[in-house]
Design a protein around this motif. Structure first.
Motif, PDB file in Angstrom:
ATOM      1  N   LYS A 184       0.766  -1.236   0.219  1.00  0.00           N
ATOM      2  CA  LYS A 184       0.038   0.105   0.062  1.00  0.00           C
ATOM      3  C   LYS A 184       0.927   1.254  -0.113  1.00  0.00           C
ATOM      4  N   LEU A 185       2.256   1.094  -0.021  1.00  0.00           N
ATOM      5  CA  LEU A 185       2.848   2.235   0.234  1.00  0.00           C
ATOM      6  C   LEU A 185       3.251   2.839  -1.234  1.00  0.00           C
ATOM      7  N   THR A 186       2.469   3.892  -1.627  1.00  0.00           N
ATOM      8  CA  THR A 186       2.428   4.329  -3.097  1.00  0.00           C
ATOM      9  C   THR A 186       3.588   4.839  -3.699  1.00  0.00           C
ATOM     10  N   SER A 187       4.500   5.412  -2.691  1.00  0.00           N
ATOM     11  CA  SER A 187       5.686   6.057  -3.065  1.00  0.00           C
ATOM     12  C   SER A 187       7.008   5.250  -2.750  1.00  0.00           C
ATOM     13  N   LEU A 188       6.718   3.839  -2.340  1.00  0.00           N
ATOM     14  CA  LEU A 188       7.966   3.040  -2.276  1.00  0.00           C
ATOM     15  C   LEU A 188       8.746   2.827  -3.627  1.00  0.00           C
ATOM     16  N   ALA A 189       9.900   3.112  -3.749  1.00  0.00           N
ATOM     17  CA  ALA A 189      10.679   2.731  -4.665  1.00  0.00           C
ATOM     18  C   ALA A 189      11.419   1.451  -4.583  1.00  0.00           C
ATOM     19  N   THR A 190      11.934   1.173  -3.413  1.00  0.00           N
ATOM     20  CA  THR A 190      12.944  -0.037  -3.025  1.00  0.00           C
ATOM     21  C   THR A 190      12.472  -0.496  -1.769  1.00  0.00           C
ATOM     22  N   LEU A 191      12.231  -1.827  -1.691  1.00  0.00           N
ATOM     23  CA  LEU A 191      12.147  -2.872  -0.521  1.00  0.00           C
ATOM     24  C   LEU A 191      12.980  -3.822  -0.638  1.00  0.00           C
ATOM     25  N   ASP A 192      14.140  -3.749   0.075  1.00  0.00           N
ATOM     26  CA  ASP A 192      15.302  -4.687   0.059  1.00  0.00           C
ATOM     27  C   ASP A 192      15.340  -5.417   1.226  1.00  0.00           C
ATOM     28  N   VAL A 193      15.134  -6.579   1.162  1.00  0.00           N
ATOM     29  CA  VAL A 193      14.842  -7.778   2.124  1.00  0.00           C
ATOM     30  C   VAL A 193      15.802  -8.935   2.052  1.00  0.00           C
ATOM     31  N   SER A 194      16.959  -8.831   1.077  1.00  0.00           N
ATOM     32  CA  SER A 194      17.999  -9.615   0.474  1.00  0.00           C
ATOM     33  C   SER A 194      18.490 -10.213   1.775  1.00  0.00           C
ATOM     34  N   ASN A 195      19.096 -11.318   1.605  1.00  0.00           N
ATOM     35  CA  ASN A 195      19.817 -12.298   2.658  1.00  0.00           C
ATOM     36  C   ASN A 195      19.229 -12.226   4.024  1.00  0.00           C
ATOM     37  N   ASN A 196      18.051 -12.824   4.063  1.00  0.00           N
ATOM     38  CA  ASN A 196      17.669 -12.951   5.354  1.00  0.00           C
ATOM     39  C   ASN A 196      17.123 -14.457   5.460  1.00  0.00           C
ATOM     40  N   GLN A 197      15.883 -14.845   6.156  1.00  0.00           N
ATOM     41  CA  GLN A 197      15.610 -16.053   6.120  1.00  0.00           C
ATOM     42  C   GLN A 197      13.858 -15.946   6.021  1.00  0.00           C
ATOM     43  N   LEU A 198      13.503 -15.180   5.170  1.00  0.00           N
ATOM     44  CA  LEU A 198      11.847 -15.156   5.110  1.00  0.00           C
ATOM     45  C   LEU A 198      11.610 -16.401   4.138  1.00  0.00           C
ATOM     46  N   TYR A 199      10.234 -16.401   4.331  1.00  0.00           N
ATOM     47  CA  TYR A 199       9.465 -17.550   3.636  1.00  0.00           C
ATOM     48  C   TYR A 199       7.953 -16.954   3.290  1.00  0.00           C
ATOM     49  N   GLY A 200       7.285 -17.954   2.956  1.00  0.00           N
ATOM     50  CA  GLY A 200       5.923 -17.566   2.518  1.00  0.00           C
ATOM     51  C   GLY A 200       5.624 -16.857   1.087  1.00  0.00           C
ATOM     52  N   LYS A 201       4.523 -16.673   0.829  1.00  0.00           N
ATOM     53  CA  LYS A 201       4.073 -16.024  -0.393  1.00  0.00           C
ATOM     54  C   LYS A 201       4.646 -14.772  -0.508  1.00  0.00           C
ATOM     55  N   VAL A 202       5.209 -14.381  -1.835  1.00  0.00           N
ATOM     56  CA  VAL A 202       5.722 -13.071  -1.915  1.00  0.00           C
ATOM     57  C   VAL A 202       4.572 -12.001  -2.457  1.00  0.00           C
ATOM     58  N   PRO A 203       4.381 -10.853  -1.884  1.00  0.00           N
ATOM     59  CA  PRO A 203       3.371  -9.897  -2.350  1.00  0.00           C
ATOM     60  C   PRO A 203       3.575  -9.101  -3.715  1.00  0.00           C
ATOM     61  N   VAL A 204       3.007  -8.761  -4.337  1.00  0.00           N
ATOM     62  CA  VAL A 204       3.225  -8.036  -5.792  1.00  0.00           C
ATOM     63  C   VAL A 204       3.402  -6.747  -5.452  1.00  0.00           C
ATOM     64  N   PHE A 205       4.597  -6.175  -5.944  1.00  0.00           N
ATOM     65  CA  PHE A 205       5.094  -4.796  -5.845  1.00  0.00           C
ATOM     66  C   PHE A 205       5.085  -4.287  -7.105  1.00  0.00           C
TER      67      PHE A 205
END
Length: 278
Positions: A184-205
């Motif tokens: 919902k963050l309309t101004s978001l240009a970059t969301l960097d979550v690289s090199n973690n231990q995340l899982y689950g469905k990936v939202p659409v940006f």
């Protein structure tokens, strides 16, 4: 659960992290945690205890509003300037941006690093530099927590900072999912979550917004639950095998004693008849 506990004295240690729920400590009269590195909000489950008589919390890193206590005539030593409260005045609410940032780091366990840096009631003040926070005017536009050794999950409360353009959470030890609310963050240009231990469905940006490299379990179910299920199934198999083996052992023992008894009876019978022939 220690409902009869009357006194806690933990002064002068290196304890960190937030206070737990304390609603069950209905007999608590004295509480001393001076000179530690405790962080996070002082929970209402503590400030509402009617039994309190003496409270010492100075020289910590408590955050949020300076608390007020409901107990009458309670002696409180909680010097705001020797903590990290947003205001020196008890009960004064924090700026909404401060509350949102504290909700975000709550998901990380209120790390000491933030509590030491985030002072005052204005994260965009030129007087106090809030680590990881960049503002444009009064708007928080960049949150950069790259490589801070963070553990925990990504809070959906990031979405409350509607001016965010960059969120960098890379190179940490974060688990859980990427919250859908961040789309919902309309101004978001970059969301960097690289090199973690995340899982689950990936939202659409939007195009080129999301960076997820180094999260091999993204797109998969919770590996913890999966391994737990596997572990549970393995446990059932082990239990079944153990039961079968134990059953076979018992049957073997029964057969052994039956055969042994028969041999003894046969020997006894032969001895008796041998005597009769003589």
């Amino acid at each position: 659960n220690m409902t009869s506990l009357t006194e806690v004295s933990l002064q002068g240690n290196a304890f960190s992290g937030p206070l737990p729920d304390m609603s069950g400590l209905v007999s608590l009269t004295k509480f001393n945690v001076r000179e530690n590195q405790l962080t996070g909000l002082v929970p209402s489950s503590f400030t509402e205890l009617q039994s309190l008589a003496v409270v010492n919390m100075t020289n910590n890193l408590f955050q949020g509003s300076t608390p007020t206590f409901k107990a009458k005539n309670v002696a409180v030593d909680i010097t705001p300037r020797l903590n990290s409260f947003c205001s020196d005045s008890p009960g004064v609410p924090c700026d909404p941006r401060v509350n949102t940032l504290l909700a975000i780091v709550e998901a990380f366990g209120y790390p000491v690093r933030f509590a030491q840096s985030w002072k005052g009631n204005d994260p965009c003040s030129s007087k106090n530099v809030w680590v990881g926070i960049t503002c444009t005017g009064a708007d928080i536009t960049v949150i950069n927590f790259k490589g801070m050794g963070l553990k925990g999950t990504i809070s959906p409360r990031f979405a409350d900072l509607t001016s965010l353009r960059v969120i960098n959470l890379s190179q940490n030890n974060l688990t859980g999912v990427i919250p859908q609310e961040l789309t919902k963050l309309t101004s978001l240009a970059t969301l960097d979550v690289s090199n973690n231990q995340l899982y689950g469905k990936v939202p659409v940006f939007g195009p080129n917004v999301l960076i997820t490299t180094g999260n091999p379990d993204l797109g998969k179910d919770d590996p913890g639950h999966a391994s737990g299920s596997s572990g549970s199934n393995a446990g059932k198999v082990v239990g079944y095998v153990f039961g079968v083996v134990l059953g076979l052992l018992l049957i073997g023992l029964i057969i052994f004693f039956v055969v042994k008894k028969r041999k003894q009876n046969r020997k006894k019978y032969q001895q008796q008849h041998s005597g009769e022939e003589d």
